[in-house]
Design a protein around this motif. Structure first.
Motif, PDB file in Angstrom:
ATOM      1  N   LEU A 189      41.249 -19.185 -34.323  1.00  0.00           N
ATOM      2  CA  LEU A 189      41.568 -18.580 -35.621  1.00  0.00           C
ATOM      3  C   LEU A 189      41.352 -19.554 -36.772  1.00  0.00           C
ATOM      4  O   LEU A 189      41.176 -19.119 -37.913  1.00  0.00           O
ATOM      5  N   VAL A 190      41.389 -20.857 -36.494  1.00  0.00           N
ATOM      6  CA  VAL A 190      41.314 -21.849 -37.569  1.00  0.00           C
ATOM      7  C   VAL A 190      40.047 -22.703 -37.492  1.00  0.00           C
ATOM      8  O   VAL A 190      39.675 -23.330 -38.485  1.00  0.00           O
ATOM      9  N   ILE A 191      39.406 -22.744 -36.334  1.00  0.00           N
ATOM     10  CA  ILE A 191      38.183 -23.543 -36.208  1.00  0.00           C
ATOM     11  C   ILE A 191      37.006 -22.742 -36.754  1.00  0.00           C
ATOM     12  O   ILE A 191      36.841 -21.565 -36.406  1.00  0.00           O
ATOM     13  N   PRO A 192      36.167 -23.326 -37.607  1.00  0.00           N
ATOM     14  CA  PRO A 192      34.990 -22.595 -38.114  1.00  0.00           C
ATOM     15  C   PRO A 192      34.082 -22.150 -36.974  1.00  0.00           C
ATOM     16  O   PRO A 192      33.936 -22.848 -35.962  1.00  0.00           O
ATOM     17  N   GLU A 193      33.483 -20.985 -37.161  1.00  0.00           N
ATOM     18  CA  GLU A 193      32.614 -20.437 -36.108  1.00  0.00           C
ATOM     19  C   GLU A 193      31.410 -21.347 -35.842  1.00  0.00           C
ATOM     20  O   GLU A 193      30.893 -21.373 -34.721  1.00  0.00           O
ATOM     21  N   VAL A 194      30.959 -22.057 -36.865  1.00  0.00           N
ATOM     22  CA  VAL A 194      29.825 -22.963 -36.656  1.00  0.00           C
ATOM     23  C   VAL A 194      30.196 -24.042 -35.641  1.00  0.00           C
ATOM     24  O   VAL A 194      29.415 -24.363 -34.739  1.00  0.00           O
ATOM     25  N   GLY A 228      31.359 -16.211 -25.498  1.00  0.00           N
ATOM     26  CA  GLY A 228      31.725 -16.690 -26.829  1.00  0.00           C
ATOM     27  C   GLY A 228      32.527 -15.673 -27.617  1.00  0.00           C
ATOM     28  O   GLY A 228      33.515 -16.021 -28.282  1.00  0.00           O
ATOM     29  N   HIS A 229      32.135 -14.409 -27.535  1.00  0.00           N
ATOM     30  CA  HIS A 229      32.870 -13.374 -28.266  1.00  0.00           C
ATOM     31  C   HIS A 229      34.277 -13.179 -27.699  1.00  0.00           C
ATOM     32  O   HIS A 229      35.230 -12.960 -28.449  1.00  0.00           O
ATOM     33  N   VAL A 230      34.406 -13.251 -26.374  1.00  0.00           N
ATOM     34  CA  VAL A 230      35.736 -13.121 -25.770  1.00  0.00           C
ATOM     35  C   VAL A 230      36.637 -14.262 -26.215  1.00  0.00           C
ATOM     36  O   VAL A 230      37.816 -14.055 -26.547  1.00  0.00           O
ATOM     37  N   MET A 231      36.109 -15.475 -26.217  1.00  0.00           N
ATOM     38  CA  MET A 231      36.895 -16.625 -26.659  1.00  0.00           C
ATOM     39  C   MET A 231      37.405 -16.427 -28.084  1.00  0.00           C
ATOM     40  O   MET A 231      38.544 -16.783 -28.410  1.00  0.00           O
ATOM     41  N   LEU A 232      36.591 -15.813 -28.931  1.00  0.00           N
ATOM     42  CA  LEU A 232      36.986 -15.597 -30.321  1.00  0.00           C
ATOM     43  C   LEU A 232      37.998 -14.461 -30.446  1.00  0.00           C
ATOM     44  O   LEU A 232      38.979 -14.578 -31.189  1.00  0.00           O
ATOM     45  N   CYS A 233      37.792 -13.376 -29.705  1.00  0.00           N
ATOM     46  CA  CYS A 233      38.611 -12.177 -29.895  1.00  0.00           C
ATOM     47  C   CYS A 233      39.946 -12.232 -29.167  1.00  0.00           C
ATOM     48  O   CYS A 233      40.884 -11.522 -29.558  1.00  0.00           O
ATOM     49  N   VAL A 234      40.045 -13.039 -28.118  1.00  0.00           N
ATOM     50  CA  VAL A 234      41.314 -13.136 -27.386  1.00  0.00           C
ATOM     51  C   VAL A 234      42.449 -13.559 -28.311  1.00  0.00           C
ATOM     52  O   VAL A 234      43.584 -13.081 -28.184  1.00  0.00           O
ATOM     53  N   SER A 235      42.170 -14.441 -29.241  1.00  0.00           N
ATOM     54  CA  SER A 235      43.210 -14.916 -30.151  1.00  0.00           C
ATOM     55  C   SER A 235      43.782 -13.779 -30.986  1.00  0.00           C
ATOM     56  O   SER A 235      45.010 -13.680 -31.155  1.00  0.00           O
ATOM     57  N   TYR A 236      42.924 -12.912 -31.492  1.00  0.00           N
ATOM     58  CA  TYR A 236      43.401 -11.793 -32.300  1.00  0.00           C
ATOM     59  C   TYR A 236      44.292 -10.860 -31.477  1.00  0.00           C
ATOM     60  O   TYR A 236      45.363 -10.436 -31.933  1.00  0.00           O
ATOM     61  N   VAL A 237      43.854 -10.542 -30.272  1.00  0.00           N
ATOM     62  CA  VAL A 237      44.643  -9.645 -29.423  1.00  0.00           C
ATOM     63  C   VAL A 237      45.979 -10.285 -29.055  1.00  0.00           C
ATOM     64  O   VAL A 237      47.024  -9.626 -29.074  1.00  0.00           O
ATOM     65  N   ALA A 238      45.972 -11.569 -28.718  1.00  0.00           N
ATOM     66  CA  ALA A 238      47.200 -12.250 -28.325  1.00  0.00           C
ATOM     67  C   ALA A 238      48.224 -12.257 -29.457  1.00  0.00           C
ATOM     68  O   ALA A 238      49.417 -12.021 -29.223  1.00  0.00           O
ATOM     69  N   ILE A 239      47.774 -12.493 -30.679  1.00  0.00           N
ATOM     70  CA  ILE A 239      48.700 -12.509 -31.816  1.00  0.00           C
ATOM     71  C   ILE A 239      49.289 -11.123 -32.052  1.00  0.00           C
ATOM     72  O   ILE A 239      50.496 -10.965 -32.289  1.00  0.00           O
ATOM     73  N   LEU A 250      28.170 -16.995 -33.951  1.00  0.00           N
ATOM     74  CA  LEU A 250      28.228 -17.317 -32.529  1.00  0.00           C
ATOM     75  C   LEU A 250      27.011 -16.780 -31.788  1.00  0.00           C
ATOM     76  O   LEU A 250      26.459 -17.436 -30.910  1.00  0.00           O
ATOM     77  N   SER A 251      26.608 -15.562 -32.143  1.00  0.00           N
ATOM     78  CA  SER A 251      25.442 -14.964 -31.475  1.00  0.00           C
ATOM     79  C   SER A 251      24.180 -15.778 -31.725  1.00  0.00           C
ATOM     80  O   SER A 251      23.323 -15.895 -30.846  1.00  0.00           O
ATOM     81  N   ALA A 252      24.064 -16.346 -32.923  1.00  0.00           N
ATOM     82  CA  ALA A 252      22.877 -17.146 -33.238  1.00  0.00           C
ATOM     83  C   ALA A 252      22.809 -18.397 -32.367  1.00  0.00           C
ATOM     84  O   ALA A 252      21.725 -18.814 -31.943  1.00  0.00           O
ATOM     85  N   PHE A 253      23.958 -19.015 -32.081  1.00  0.00           N
ATOM     86  CA  PHE A 253      23.965 -20.224 -31.258  1.00  0.00           C
ATOM     87  C   PHE A 253      23.811 -19.914 -29.774  1.00  0.00           C
ATOM     88  O   PHE A 253      23.224 -20.702 -29.028  1.00  0.00           O
ATOM     89  N   LEU A 254      24.375 -18.790 -29.323  1.00  0.00           N
ATOM     90  CA  LEU A 254      24.468 -18.511 -27.891  1.00  0.00           C
ATOM     91  C   LEU A 254      23.415 -17.540 -27.395  1.00  0.00           C
ATOM     92  O   LEU A 254      23.400 -17.224 -26.209  1.00  0.00           O
ATOM     93  N   SER A 255      22.559 -17.036 -28.254  1.00  0.00           N
ATOM     94  CA  SER A 255      21.523 -16.102 -27.816  1.00  0.00           C
ATOM     95  C   SER A 255      20.277 -16.857 -27.382  1.00  0.00           C
ATOM     96  O   SER A 255      20.105 -18.049 -27.670  1.00  0.00           O
TER      97      SER A 255
END
Length: 251
Positions: free
Chosen positions: A57-62, A93-104, A161-166
């Motif tokens: 939630l606080v780390i930049p996506e880059v 990568g998307h799961v790692m990002l979205c898990v935080s939102y769901v957990a909160i 994230l998609s740009a880095f991981l695709s």
């Protein structure tokens, strides 16, 4: 032209598959993480666990994108997996990002629950697993739906994230749109935006109507149950009610 554009359709289908898989995976993992944070109290490693959940939630996506790219490259060199970047790496990568939102979301909802309901079920012999599935999950269902929708939206809209991981052959719709917009706007992008706006608006209106109908049905069921109880109480003799409540009275 949009409906016959193979590149756009392929990117849209890939984004949809990744978003659906991300939403379901994030809800499963995020629900577990949110429940642990809300119910288990402080345990060994609690601070580290909380930090790992809140970090995206606080780390930049880059920064996250570069870190995960380096991680996957190192894993490929050591273990031979993943073999290049593509569907799987974007999904992780998307799961790692979205898990935080769901957990909160789940954590805040679970904290509002009345613990006496769970304690009563445990006292009546239910196992903790059964209490979770029978008592807790129905009570937090709206939070799960909210987390699912938020994860789906974040995933299907993600660009960095998609740009880095695709990799080759795994270009998502945001990447296709971004690459084309850099060369100049065209009517296809306008048509695509209109389609998305119409779909989202229809979905939001449909879900709101469904929730209103469901709420009205729930209130109507409560009203009918209350009315039936009142009528039964009114038609039961006083002596019968006393005997039923307190047992036979002795002189």
């Amino acid at each position: 032209a949009v409906l016959h554009d193979a590149e756009l359709l392929t990117g849209a289908w890939l984004s949809l598959k990744i978003a659906l898989l991300t939403a379901f995976s994030s809800v499963v993992i995020g629900t577990w993480a949110g429940y642990v944070l809300a119910r288990l109290g402080r345990f060994r490693g609690f601070t580290f666990f909380t930090a790992m959940i809140n970090a995206p939630l606080v780390i930049p996506e880059v920064i996250m994108g570069i870190s995960m790219l380096l991680l996957f490259v190192a894993m490929e060199q050591v273990f031979g997996w993943p073999a290049g970047r593509g569907f799987v790496t974007i999904w992780i990568g998307h799961v790692m990002l979205c898990v935080s939102y769901v957990a909160i979301i789940v954590q805040s909802r679970v904290k509002e629950l009345n613990k006496s309901l769970e304690e009563a079920a445990l006292d009546l012999g239910a196992t903790p697993l059964k209490v979770f599935f029978v008592i807790v999950l129905p009570l937090i269902s709206q939070a799960l739906v909210s987390g699912w929708l938020l994860s789906f939206t974040v995933s299907i809209d993600d660009l960095i994230l998609s740009a880095f991981l695709s990799g080759p052959g795994s270009t998502t719709l945001p990447l296709v749109v971004y690459s084309r917009v850099r060369l100049g706007l065209n009517p296809e992008m306008n048509a695509l935006a209109t389609i998305f706006i119409c779909l989202v608006t229809t979905g939001v209106v449909g879900v709101n109507l469904w929730m209103q109908v469901r709420e009205k049905k729930r209130l109507l069921d409560i009203h009918h149950a209350f009315t039936a109880e009142v009528e039964e109480t009114a038609t039961t003799p006083t002596a019968g009610r006393t005997t039923k409540a307190f047992g036979p009275l002795k002189a």
